[in-house]
Structures are given as C-alpha cells and as structure tokens.
Design an enzyme around this catalytic site. Structure first.
Site, mmCIF file in Angstrom:
data_model
loop_
_atom_site.group_PDB
_atom_site.id
_atom_site.type_symbol
_atom_site.label_atom_id
_atom_site.label_comp_id
_atom_site.label_asym_id
_atom_site.label_seq_id
_atom_site.Cartn_x
_atom_site.Cartn_y
_atom_site.Cartn_z
ATOM 1 N N LYS A 204 51.060 54.657 35.782
ATOM 2 C CA LYS A 204 50.210 53.462 35.688
ATOM 3 C C LYS A 204 48.798 53.772 36.192
ATOM 4 O O LYS A 204 47.794 53.410 35.562
ATOM 5 C CB LYS A 204 50.842 52.332 36.508
ATOM 6 C CG LYS A 204 49.927 51.180 36.820
ATOM 7 C CD LYS A 204 49.669 50.350 35.592
ATOM 8 C CE LYS A 204 48.497 49.414 35.809
ATOM 9 N NZ LYS A 204 48.284 48.525 34.713
ATOM 10 N N CYS A 258 41.428 46.052 37.675
ATOM 11 C CA CYS A 258 42.354 47.185 37.484
ATOM 12 C C CYS A 258 41.614 48.511 37.470
ATOM 13 O O CYS A 258 41.767 49.326 38.375
ATOM 14 C CB CYS A 258 43.092 47.024 36.165
ATOM 15 S SG CYS A 258 43.871 45.423 36.017
#
Ligand code: SAJ
Length: 412
Positions: A204, A258
C-alpha cells in the site's frame, strides 16, 4: 448470515460497509461521531459521491445496515479509521487505529476475524495491533485472526474502484488470509492477491510512494524544461508514447491525505531513504515555484491582487485536505499580495470562496492550482474584460489550448 462490525464511517469505511450490506452481509457501522451516526439514521449520507445515496437506500431496504456509536459482538471486525500524519515526528499517528482496537478487544470471541483497512506502517499488525487485541486473553492465529486489506480506491471514483480494483490481502496466518478473501469476494470484481500481512502493509505504501516520487520527477523535469524554454506538457506527452515510460504530471504540489503522507510511513523506521525524502521535499516546495512565476508577471505592479482558481487538492472534487493551495496562498499573502479565491466545488475553506466574477474583477494575475474540468472551457475574453492586468499562471495546463493574445500566460 455473517455479521460485520465496521469501525469508522468515513470516506472509506462507510462505502465499504454499504457494499457489504448490499451483498449479503449483516453490517453495523460504528462511528464515535454522533452527528455522522444520526445523519445515517435519518437515511442520508454524511458526504456525497456518485452512487453513495443509492447504496445506503439499498442497504436500508435489505435491512442489512445499522449505524451506531457503539461496537457490538460480530463475526468480523473491520477497521477503517484515519491514520493522520504526525508532522513533527514525520511518522504515522496511530491514535485512531489503537483506539478502534481497544474498542473491539472486549467483544472479541473465538473464531473472530479483525481486518485493518486503514493505512499503517509495515509490521503494525504484527507488533502493535496483535498486542492490543490479545488483551482479550485470546491468542491471535489460534483463537482469532488478523489481516490487512488496504483500501485502494481513488476519491472521486470511489465506488467504481472499490468494486473493480484488484485487492491485496495479507493475514497474520493462512486462515486469516483465506477468511478475508472469502469476505471481499462477496462484492470485489477485481483479482484478490494473497500475501503476508507485512507485505500487504508495505505494498500500500509503495503504491502511493511510487506516485509521489514520479510526480517529483515530473516537477523537477518541469523546472529543467524552463531552462531550455520548452513546453514540458508536450514533452511529457510525447515521452509517454514510449511503451515503458509513464511520467506523471507536474503541478503546484501534492495534496490529499494519502500521497503526501504515506511515504513518511514507509521511512519512519529508517535513515536510509534519501530518494523518497527528496521527492517529498520537491513536491512540498512547488508552491514556492508557482509563486516565483506569479512574481515574474506582477513585478512592478502596485499592491497586486492575485486570484486563485481552485483550492481542492485535485480536480472535480470538493476535498481540500492538505491542499498545496493553502501554502501558496499564505506565501502570496506574505509577499504582500491580496488573494481572492474561486473554486466551483469547495464550499468550506480557511479563506472565503467567491463567485468567479468577484474573484476575477480587478485581478492582476489568475493562478490555476486545481484541474477542475470547468477551467477547460473558461471564456478568456471575460478574463481580459474583468481583470486589471491580464496575467495567468496555469500550473495544471488546464486552460483552453487556444491562447488569447491579450493575456500573458506562464505555465508551471
Ligand atoms: N498529482 C500531480 N500529478 C499527477 C497526479 C497527481 O501533481 O500526475 C497530485 C494531485 O493534484 C493531488 C495529489 O497528487 O494533489 C494526489 O492525487 P492522486 O489523484 O494522485 O491521488 P489521491 O491522493 O486522490 O489517491 C491516492 C490513490 N493512489 C494511487 O493512485 C497510487 C488511490 O488509489 C489511493 O486509494 C489513495 O491515494 C489512498 O487512499 O491511499
């Protein structure tokens, strides 16, 4: 019927909970924020995106979704709370993940599965989360199971990507991985890639770091291109025709919750990450570069008035989290400029959002910081009429390709 308790009714947890509820799972959605829970109880979404409201209505019709402020017993717990960035320490702030785990612990029973979707640094499940959940006096991988299944959907196209993107699933043991695969296969149409828990945590962060480093490269190339007086957008487009080249787009910096923070989660345990750190610094410095362009255009003007077009962190959304526009505005004010703002999507921001007419009238320079589609169609004659001095810095290369001869344009 499998019962799932989802912690965190935000941008990821809520649509995920609703997708499960629409696909044969009995879901209770938990949030500590009463306002969010009450809004859901009245049948409305606390935030909108395409398809969300219909999904909530579908779940209520099936009687498979309830919102609550309290955790309750379930077969599976799913943690989808935010992982903020601790800017002082340059590391992940796990306070919400830890508190969600502490809320679950008293309810854990034999055979339960706990899935973490929140973004976390490598080894967090194995070292931190396991320890908290084992306070239940049950043993992980024997009595209950833990896995990581990071979210990968892009804001603005969340539902489509949640259903169609491939997923990565990593359990602390094989059984955890398999149970998680069985759950997600109820609605995910993409491939489910199975791996270890720490690998899933790392993947991720690698994905978002790849994008950040690639954008930093594009930004550096843009700065080099101006030395040679070439159009960086054309150069990147043509370079990307090569079958193995995919240079991202330069711009005023990287925003959102993010890509601008996940690289730090990857590097928090090491002092061996000069490339990733450098990329972060290049992207964070881009508002300074955009301001330099503005200075070139308004140099010599008395009390310049600057108009910012777009403060959302990216195009066609209302989200301003970590937007590079904020740093640009503060730098411009420090320079002594008056700043006016127009954004067709954003309603709430640290500064007032004006109508386009108010924002453009009397302006000495428009600075485009977000690629909202609307800007593609902007009427350049209107700008020439309304502005005091027709200068434009288009940091996103979004304005109409047909240039107006009365406007001075600069790119990134
Ligand atoms: N940006 C550029 N140049 C580009 C692409 C983006 O300057 O070529 C800027 C954008 O303007 C924006 C920022 O980067 O300010 C981030 O935008 P984004 O569209 O790249 O990504 P996010 O933050 O909206 O979503 C990302 C996605 N990750 C990847 O594409 C690898 C999404 O799939 C993740 O689920 C999400 O992060 C997340 O939650 O981690």
């Amino acid at each position: 019927m499998t019962k799932l308790c989802v912690l965190g009714m935000g941008y990821i947890g809520l649509p995920t909970a609703l997708l499960f509820a629409n696909n044969g799972i009995d879901v209770v959605g938990v949030d500590i924020n009463e306002r969010v829970v009450n809004t859901l109880k009245t049948g409305r979404m606390p935030f909108e995106e395409e398809g969300f409201q219909e999904l909530l209505e579908g779940a209520y019709q099936k009687k498979s979704f309830r919102a609550s402020t309290k955790v309750e017993e379930a077969d599976i717990f799913l943690i989808a709370v935010p992982t903020p960035f601790d800017a002082e320490l340059h590391m992940a702030d796990l306070k919400y993940v830890v508190s969600a785990c502490e809320m679950i612990t008293p309810y854990i029973k034999k055979g339960n599965l706990v899935i973490v979707e929140s973004t976390i640094p490598p080894k967090t499940c194995e070292k931190r989360i396991r320890k908290i959940l084992e306070k239940s006096n049950l043993k992980v991988s024997q009595d209950f199971y833990i896995s990581h299944c990071p979210e990968r959907a892009i804001p603005g196209n969340t539902l489509y990507e949640m259903i169609n993107n491939d997923r990565v699933i990593g359990g602390l043991n094989q059984k955890a991985t398999e149970l998680t695969r069985d759950l997600y296969s109820t609605f995910v149409k993409g491939e489910l890639y199975l791996t270890t828990c720490t690998t899933a945590e790392m993947i991720k962060l690698m994905e978002n770091t790849y994008r950040d480093v690639n954008i930093a490269l594009a930004n550096e190339l843009a700065m080099l291109a101006q030395e040679y007086n070439i159009n960086i957008w054309e150069a990147i487009d043509i370079a990307n025709k090569h079958p193995r080249v995919n240079i991202h787009r330069p711009g005023p910096g990287v925003g959102g919750h993010c890509i601008a923070i996940d690289p730090w989660f990857l590097t928090e345990n090491t002092n061996d990450s000069s490339l990733i750190t450098l990329a972060r610094n290049i992207n964070d410095s881009m508002p300074i570069h955009v301001l330099k362009k503005v200075k070139e255009l308004v140099n010599g003007l008395e009390n310049p008035v600057i108009t910012v077009f777009g403060v959302a962190y990216k195009g066609d959304i209302a989200d301003t989290r970590a937007t590079p526009a904020l740093k640009f505005i503060k730098l411009a004010e420090k320079e002594g400029y008056t700043v006016k703002i127009y954004d067709p999507f954003v309603k709430e921001f640290e500064y007032p959002i004006l109508s386009m007419e108010e924002a453009v009238e009397g302006s000495d320079c428009i600075v485009v910081l977000t690629d909202h589609s609307e800007f593609r169609e902007i009427d350049s004659d209107f700008l020439v009429c309304e502005m005091r001095n027709p200068n434009v810095v288009d940091s996103k290369n979004i304005l109409p390709k047909q240039k107006n001869p009365f406007i001075n344009y600069l790119s990134i």
